[in-house]
Write a protein that holds these residues in place. Structure first.
Motif, PDB file in Angstrom:
ATOM      1  N   LYS A 195      11.314  -0.501  11.094  1.00 28.93           N
ATOM      2  CA  LYS A 195      10.031  -0.799  10.477  1.00 28.93           C
ATOM      3  C   LYS A 195       9.974  -0.143   9.098  1.00 28.93           C
ATOM      4  CE  LYS A 195       6.370   0.096  13.014  1.00 28.93           C
ATOM      5  NZ  LYS A 195       5.187   0.749  13.624  1.00 28.93           N
ATOM      6  N   ALA A 196       9.416  -0.859   8.128  1.00 20.79           N
ATOM      7  CA  ALA A 196       9.232  -0.314   6.782  1.00 20.79           C
ATOM      8  C   ALA A 196       7.760  -0.383   6.419  1.00 20.79           C
ATOM      9  CB  ALA A 196      10.055  -1.097   5.775  1.00 20.79           C
ATOM     10  N   VAL A 197       7.206   0.737   5.969  1.00 23.63           N
ATOM     11  CA  VAL A 197       5.829   0.790   5.492  1.00 23.63           C
ATOM     12  C   VAL A 197       5.902   0.939   3.974  1.00 23.63           C
ATOM     13  CG1 VAL A 197       3.629   1.985   5.611  1.00 23.63           C
ATOM     14  CG2 VAL A 197       5.064   1.824   7.641  1.00 23.63           C
ATOM     15  N   VAL A 198       5.396  -0.072   3.268  1.00 21.33           N
ATOM     16  CA  VAL A 198       5.521  -0.146   1.814  1.00 21.33           C
ATOM     17  C   VAL A 198       4.169   0.153   1.185  1.00 21.33           C
ATOM     18  CG1 VAL A 198       6.065  -1.679  -0.107  1.00 21.33           C
ATOM     19  CG2 VAL A 198       7.351  -1.845   2.021  1.00 21.33           C
ATOM     20  N   THR A 199       4.122   1.142   0.295  1.00 25.91           N
ATOM     21  CA  THR A 199       2.914   1.478  -0.442  1.00 25.91           C
ATOM     22  C   THR A 199       2.967   0.793  -1.799  1.00 25.91           C
ATOM     23  OG1 THR A 199       2.888   3.641   0.631  1.00 25.91           O
ATOM     24  CG2 THR A 199       1.488   3.363  -1.308  1.00 25.91           C
ATOM     25  N   LEU A 200       1.922   0.023  -2.106  1.00 28.48           N
ATOM     26  CA  LEU A 200       1.872  -0.708  -3.369  1.00 28.48           C
ATOM     27  C   LEU A 200       1.122   0.087  -4.418  1.00 28.48           C
ATOM     28  CD1 LEU A 200       1.110  -4.348  -2.217  1.00 28.48           C
ATOM     29  CD2 LEU A 200       3.310  -3.251  -2.544  1.00 28.48           C
ATOM     30  N   ALA A 201       1.327  -0.294  -5.680  1.00 27.32           N
ATOM     31  CA  ALA A 201       0.634   0.337  -6.793  1.00 27.32           C
ATOM     32  C   ALA A 201      -0.855   0.007  -6.721  1.00 27.32           C
ATOM     33  CB  ALA A 201       1.220  -0.141  -8.112  1.00 27.32           C
ATOM     34  N   GLU A 202      -1.652   0.786  -7.411  1.00 28.55           N
ATOM     35  CA  GLU A 202      -3.104   0.605  -7.434  1.00 28.55           C
ATOM     36  C   GLU A 202      -3.462  -0.790  -7.936  1.00 28.55           C
ATOM     37  OE1 GLU A 202      -6.830   1.885  -6.557  1.00 28.55           O
ATOM     38  OE2 GLU A 202      -5.048   3.137  -6.385  1.00 28.55           O
ATOM     39  N   GLY A 203      -4.273  -1.500  -7.169  1.00 26.37           N
ATOM     40  CA  GLY A 203      -4.734  -2.827  -7.569  1.00 26.37           C
ATOM     41  C   GLY A 203      -3.844  -3.977  -7.140  1.00 26.37           C
ATOM     42  N   ALA A 204      -2.646  -3.705  -6.629  1.00 29.19           N
ATOM     43  CA  ALA A 204      -1.732  -4.766  -6.188  1.00 29.19           C
ATOM     44  C   ALA A 204      -2.014  -5.103  -4.723  1.00 29.19           C
ATOM     45  CB  ALA A 204      -0.289  -4.328  -6.348  1.00 29.19           C
ATOM     46  N   THR A 205      -1.957  -6.391  -4.393  1.00 30.86           N
ATOM     47  CA  THR A 205      -2.168  -6.825  -3.020  1.00 30.86           C
ATOM     48  C   THR A 205      -1.169  -7.918  -2.665  1.00 30.86           C
ATOM     49  OG1 THR A 205      -3.776  -8.493  -3.663  1.00 30.86           O
ATOM     50  CG2 THR A 205      -4.645  -6.337  -3.030  1.00 30.86           C
ATOM     51  N   VAL A 243      10.871  -6.673  -1.688  1.00 32.38           N
ATOM     52  CA  VAL A 243       9.414  -6.859  -1.679  1.00 32.38           C
ATOM     53  C   VAL A 243       8.915  -7.180  -3.086  1.00 32.38           C
ATOM     54  CG1 VAL A 243       7.202  -5.690  -1.312  1.00 32.38           C
ATOM     55  CG2 VAL A 243       9.012  -5.470   0.378  1.00 32.38           C
ATOM     56  N   GLU A 244       9.451  -6.498  -4.088  1.00 35.04           N
ATOM     57  CA  GLU A 244       9.028  -6.762  -5.467  1.00 35.04           C
ATOM     58  C   GLU A 244       9.408  -8.175  -5.902  1.00 35.04           C
ATOM     59  OE1 GLU A 244      10.654  -3.541  -7.767  1.00 35.04           O
ATOM     60  OE2 GLU A 244       8.934  -2.246  -7.335  1.00 35.04           O
ATOM     61  N   LYS A 245      10.573  -8.656  -5.487  1.00 34.46           N
ATOM     62  CA  LYS A 245      10.992 -10.015  -5.849  1.00 34.46           C
ATOM     63  C   LYS A 245      10.187 -11.077  -5.108  1.00 34.46           C
ATOM     64  CE  LYS A 245      15.798  -8.958  -6.965  1.00 34.46           C
ATOM     65  NZ  LYS A 245      17.190  -9.107  -6.508  1.00 34.46           N
ATOM     66  N   LEU A 246      10.014 -10.903  -3.799  1.00 38.29           N
ATOM     67  CA  LEU A 246       9.336 -11.918  -2.993  1.00 38.29           C
ATOM     68  C   LEU A 246       7.852 -12.048  -3.313  1.00 38.29           C
ATOM     69  CD1 LEU A 246      10.826 -11.437   0.586  1.00 38.29           C
ATOM     70  CD2 LEU A 246      11.195 -13.335  -0.968  1.00 38.29           C
ATOM     71  N   TYR A 247       7.160 -10.931  -3.486  1.00 37.97           N
ATOM     72  CA  TYR A 247       5.713 -10.967  -3.625  1.00 37.97           C
ATOM     73  C   TYR A 247       5.224 -10.681  -5.048  1.00 37.97           C
ATOM     74  CZ  TYR A 247       5.892 -11.023   1.437  1.00 37.97           C
ATOM     75  OH  TYR A 247       6.166 -11.350   2.736  1.00 37.97           O
ATOM     76  N   GLY A 248       6.101 -10.294  -5.956  1.00 38.00           N
ATOM     77  CA  GLY A 248       5.714 -10.054  -7.347  1.00 38.00           C
ATOM     78  C   GLY A 248       4.743  -8.901  -7.518  1.00 38.00           C
ATOM     79  N   VAL A 249       4.962  -7.808  -6.807  1.00 39.12           N
ATOM     80  CA  VAL A 249       4.100  -6.640  -6.880  1.00 39.12           C
ATOM     81  C   VAL A 249       4.928  -5.415  -7.252  1.00 39.12           C
ATOM     82  CG1 VAL A 249       2.392  -7.486  -5.231  1.00 39.12           C
ATOM     83  CG2 VAL A 249       4.364  -6.213  -4.404  1.00 39.12           C
ATOM     84  N   LYS A 250       4.256  -4.331  -7.626  1.00 36.58           N
ATOM     85  CA  LYS A 250       4.913  -3.071  -7.949  1.00 36.58           C
ATOM     86  C   LYS A 250       4.833  -2.160  -6.732  1.00 36.58           C
ATOM     87  CE  LYS A 250       6.458   0.228 -10.734  1.00 36.58           C
ATOM     88  NZ  LYS A 250       7.685   0.713 -10.159  1.00 36.58           N
ATOM     89  N   VAL A 251       5.988  -1.713  -6.224  1.00 46.15           N
ATOM     90  CA  VAL A 251       6.066  -0.853  -5.052  1.00 46.15           C
ATOM     91  C   VAL A 251       6.178   0.594  -5.499  1.00 46.15           C
ATOM     92  CG1 VAL A 251       7.438  -0.273  -3.022  1.00 46.15           C
ATOM     93  CG2 VAL A 251       7.130  -2.662  -3.663  1.00 46.15           C
ATOM     94  N   GLU A 252       5.308   1.450  -4.953  1.00 47.58           N
ATOM     95  CA  GLU A 252       5.358   2.883  -5.278  1.00 47.58           C
ATOM     96  C   GLU A 252       6.259   3.660  -4.329  1.00 47.58           C
ATOM     97  OE1 GLU A 252       1.507   4.638  -5.486  1.00 47.58           O
ATOM     98  OE2 GLU A 252       1.077   3.731  -7.425  1.00 47.58           O
ATOM     99  N   ALA A 253       6.179   3.362  -3.024  1.00 46.30           N
ATOM    100  CA  ALA A 253       6.953   4.130  -2.044  1.00 46.30           C
ATOM    101  C   ALA A 253       7.308   3.255  -0.853  1.00 46.30           C
ATOM    102  CB  ALA A 253       6.162   5.339  -1.562  1.00 46.30           C
TER     103      ALA A 253
END
Length: 96
Positions: A79-89, A40-50
């Motif tokens: 199914k995977a539920v991914v929580t992103l860092a604050e402000g990331a979409t 997810v971090e590679k594909l979408y360029g976001v920071k994953v928290e959990a």
């Protein structure tokens, strides 16, 4: 090992995204949380928290036809539920 990740776009998944900044994906059953996070971090360029994962059980299905009563079962999936860092979409609709 090749891991597939497919976004799940349902009403419940959209509510999770709006309220808690969590995104839902359908993933390969053999994938673990660390692999899902990296992908997810590679594909979408976001920071994953959990990352939370669950195995969705297949449902029993039946129908009545001319040839008789048919019974079957849908396939189970992970199914995977991914929580992103604050402000990331993530914008799933940008490629349309």
């Amino acid at each position: 090992m090749d891991i597939q990740i497919i976004p799940v776009v349902t009403e419940k998944a959209n509510r999770l995204t709006d309220k808690l900044n969590r995104y839902t994906f359908r993933v390969t059953e053999s994938a673990n949380k660390f692999q899902i996070k990296d992908l997810v971090e590679k594909l979408y360029g976001v920071k994953v928290e959990a990352v939370n994962t669950m195995v969705v059980r297949g449902k029993n299905k039946s129908r009545y036809t001319k040839s008789g009563f048919l019974r079957g079962k849908t396939a189970g999936w992970k199914k995977a539920v991914v929580t992103l860092a604050e402000g990331a979409t993530i914008d799933f609709y940008s490629n349309i």
